[in-house]
Design a protein around this motif. Structure first.
Motif, PDB file in Angstrom:
ATOM      1  N   ARG A   1       0.931   6.716  -6.685  1.00 55.92           N
ATOM      2  CA  ARG A   1      -0.189   7.641  -6.922  1.00 55.92           C
ATOM      3  C   ARG A   1       0.233   9.084  -6.702  1.00 55.92           C
ATOM      4  O   ARG A   1      -0.130   9.972  -7.475  1.00 55.92           O
ATOM      5  CB  ARG A   1      -1.354   7.309  -5.993  1.00 55.92           C
ATOM      6  CG  ARG A   1      -2.148   6.118  -6.409  1.00 55.92           C
ATOM      7  CD  ARG A   1      -3.322   5.899  -5.496  1.00 55.92           C
ATOM      8  NE  ARG A   1      -4.032   4.684  -5.841  1.00 55.92           N
ATOM      9  CZ  ARG A   1      -4.894   4.095  -5.073  1.00 55.92           C
ATOM     10  NH1 ARG A   1      -5.173   4.584  -3.886  1.00 55.92           N
ATOM     11  NH2 ARG A   1      -5.503   2.989  -5.464  1.00 55.92           N
ATOM     12  N   GLU A   2       0.977   9.318  -5.621  1.00 59.15           N
ATOM     13  CA  GLU A   2       1.439  10.679  -5.345  1.00 59.15           C
ATOM     14  C   GLU A   2       2.326  11.190  -6.480  1.00 59.15           C
ATOM     15  O   GLU A   2       2.204  12.342  -6.894  1.00 59.15           O
ATOM     16  CB  GLU A   2       2.198  10.720  -4.022  1.00 59.15           C
ATOM     17  CG  GLU A   2       1.317  10.644  -2.797  1.00 59.15           C
ATOM     18  CD  GLU A   2       2.112  10.677  -1.503  1.00 59.15           C
ATOM     19  OE1 GLU A   2       3.357  10.798  -1.554  1.00 59.15           O
ATOM     20  OE2 GLU A   2       1.479  10.579  -0.451  1.00 59.15           O
TER      21      GLU A   2
ATOM     22  N   LEU B   1       0.830  -1.210   0.000  1.00 62.71           N
ATOM     23  CA  LEU B   1       0.000   0.000   0.000  1.00 62.71           C
ATOM     24  C   LEU B   1       0.863   1.258   0.000  1.00 62.71           C
ATOM     25  O   LEU B   1       0.524   2.254  -0.649  1.00 62.71           O
ATOM     26  CB  LEU B   1      -0.942  -0.006   1.196  1.00 62.71           C
ATOM     27  CG  LEU B   1      -2.102  -0.999   1.117  1.00 62.71           C
ATOM     28  CD1 LEU B   1      -2.865  -1.028   2.434  1.00 62.71           C
ATOM     29  CD2 LEU B   1      -3.032  -0.640  -0.023  1.00 62.71           C
ATOM     30  N   ARG B   2       1.975   1.211   0.721  1.00 64.73           N
ATOM     31  CA  ARG B   2       2.894   2.362   0.726  1.00 64.73           C
ATOM     32  C   ARG B   2       3.446   2.616  -0.668  1.00 64.73           C
ATOM     33  O   ARG B   2       3.509   3.758  -1.127  1.00 64.73           O
ATOM     34  CB  ARG B   2       4.050   2.104   1.689  1.00 64.73           C
ATOM     35  CG  ARG B   2       3.786   2.521   3.077  1.00 64.73           C
ATOM     36  CD  ARG B   2       5.077   2.593   3.892  1.00 64.73           C
ATOM     37  NE  ARG B   2       4.732   2.597   5.289  1.00 64.73           N
ATOM     38  CZ  ARG B   2       5.196   1.779   6.210  1.00 64.73           C
ATOM     39  NH1 ARG B   2       6.091   0.884   5.872  1.00 64.73           N
ATOM     40  NH2 ARG B   2       4.806   1.851   7.443  1.00 64.73           N
ATOM     41  N   LYS B   3       3.861   1.543  -1.324  1.00 68.14           N
ATOM     42  CA  LYS B   3       4.405   1.697  -2.679  1.00 68.14           C
ATOM     43  C   LYS B   3       3.330   2.217  -3.630  1.00 68.14           C
ATOM     44  O   LYS B   3       3.595   3.088  -4.459  1.00 68.14           O
ATOM     45  CB  LYS B   3       4.955   0.364  -3.182  1.00 68.14           C
ATOM     46  CG  LYS B   3       6.242  -0.045  -2.506  1.00 68.14           C
ATOM     47  CD  LYS B   3       6.751  -1.368  -3.030  1.00 68.14           C
ATOM     48  CE  LYS B   3       8.034  -1.778  -2.332  1.00 68.14           C
ATOM     49  NZ  LYS B   3       8.524  -3.086  -2.794  1.00 68.14           N
ATOM     50  N   GLU B   4       2.104   1.681  -3.494  1.00 62.14           N
ATOM     51  CA  GLU B   4       0.996   2.133  -4.345  1.00 62.14           C
ATOM     52  C   GLU B   4       0.690   3.600  -4.086  1.00 62.14           C
ATOM     53  O   GLU B   4       0.482   4.374  -5.026  1.00 62.14           O
ATOM     54  CB  GLU B   4      -0.238   1.277  -4.061  1.00 62.14           C
ATOM     55  CG  GLU B   4      -1.427   1.579  -4.936  1.00 62.14           C
ATOM     56  CD  GLU B   4      -2.609   0.693  -4.596  1.00 62.14           C
ATOM     57  OE1 GLU B   4      -3.751   1.188  -4.707  1.00 62.14           O
ATOM     58  OE2 GLU B   4      -2.397  -0.479  -4.229  1.00 62.14           O
ATOM     59  N   ASN B   5       0.690   3.985  -2.828  1.00 61.43           N
ATOM     60  CA  ASN B   5       0.431   5.379  -2.466  1.00 61.43           C
ATOM     61  C   ASN B   5       1.519   6.296  -3.017  1.00 61.43           C
ATOM     62  O   ASN B   5       1.232   7.380  -3.532  1.00 61.43           O
ATOM     63  CB  ASN B   5       0.331   5.504  -0.946  1.00 61.43           C
ATOM     64  CG  ASN B   5      -0.163   6.860  -0.505  1.00 61.43           C
ATOM     65  OD1 ASN B   5      -0.796   7.565  -1.274  1.00 61.43           O
ATOM     66  ND2 ASN B   5       0.135   7.215   0.729  1.00 61.43           N
ATOM     67  N   LEU B   6       2.754   5.858  -2.932  1.00 60.55           N
ATOM     68  CA  LEU B   6       3.866   6.652  -3.467  1.00 60.55           C
ATOM     69  C   LEU B   6       3.721   6.813  -4.978  1.00 60.55           C
ATOM     70  O   LEU B   6       3.919   7.913  -5.509  1.00 60.55           O
ATOM     71  CB  LEU B   6       5.198   5.983  -3.126  1.00 60.55           C
ATOM     72  CG  LEU B   6       6.459   6.704  -3.564  1.00 60.55           C
ATOM     73  CD1 LEU B   6       6.555   8.068  -2.903  1.00 60.55           C
ATOM     74  CD2 LEU B   6       7.677   5.875  -3.243  1.00 60.55           C
TER      75      LEU B   6
END
Length: 150
Positions: A106-107, A99-104
């Motif tokens: 997306r950002e 999720l952190r990688k996905e969020n990064l």
């Protein structure tokens, strides 16, 4: 550094003369049977201290460990639950990392899109300003021609 007064309060004191004693002569491990209604046993580390002033020997409990006695089947069940908990925790850690990688990602994508929008808006504004500057130059030239003609 600990003040001398606080240090003396943590040291065991002789029950007769109240003199502080720095270290035990011997340390014993004592297993205490559980009282009625309690489960498990308690292991205590008991230090035997000797007063340097009046030569009195006295005990003091240095530490306690409580051991809970459970049947083998319950122990195996608890051990299995602990192992399952560890695997669930590892899975949760992996999910959080994903999720952190996905969020990064997306950002970064949103930042790129915002940058592109800002750039395209600024480019269109530059085109409009260039047209306005050209119009003002033409107007200036026209006014200069009117003033110059007598």
């Amino acid at each position: 550094m600990m003040p001398a007064r606080a240090y003396r309060q943590t040291l065991p004191a002789c029950p007769n003369c109240k003199a502080p004693v720095t270290s035990p002569d011997r340390v014993y491990k004592v297993v205490v049977e559980p009282e009625q209604g309690e489960r498990g046993v308690i292991q205590r580390d008991v230090g035997m201290f000797r007063c340097p002033r009046c030569d009195t020997t006295f005990p003091r409990v240095l530490g306690r460990v409580h051991y809970l006695l459970v049947p083998d089947s319950e122990f195996k069940r608890l051990k299995k639950e602990a192992e399952e908990g560890k695997t669930k925790a590892a899975d949760a850690d992996a999910a959080v990392e994903a999720l952190r990688k996905e969020n990064l990602a997306r950002e970064e994508d949103l930042t790129r899109q915002l940058r592109e929008k800002v750039i395209s808006g600024l480019e269109s504004e530059v085109v409009q300003l260039e047209k306005h500057v050209e119009h003002l130059r033409e107007e200036r030239d026209r006014l200069m021609d009117e003033v110059a003609v007598p």
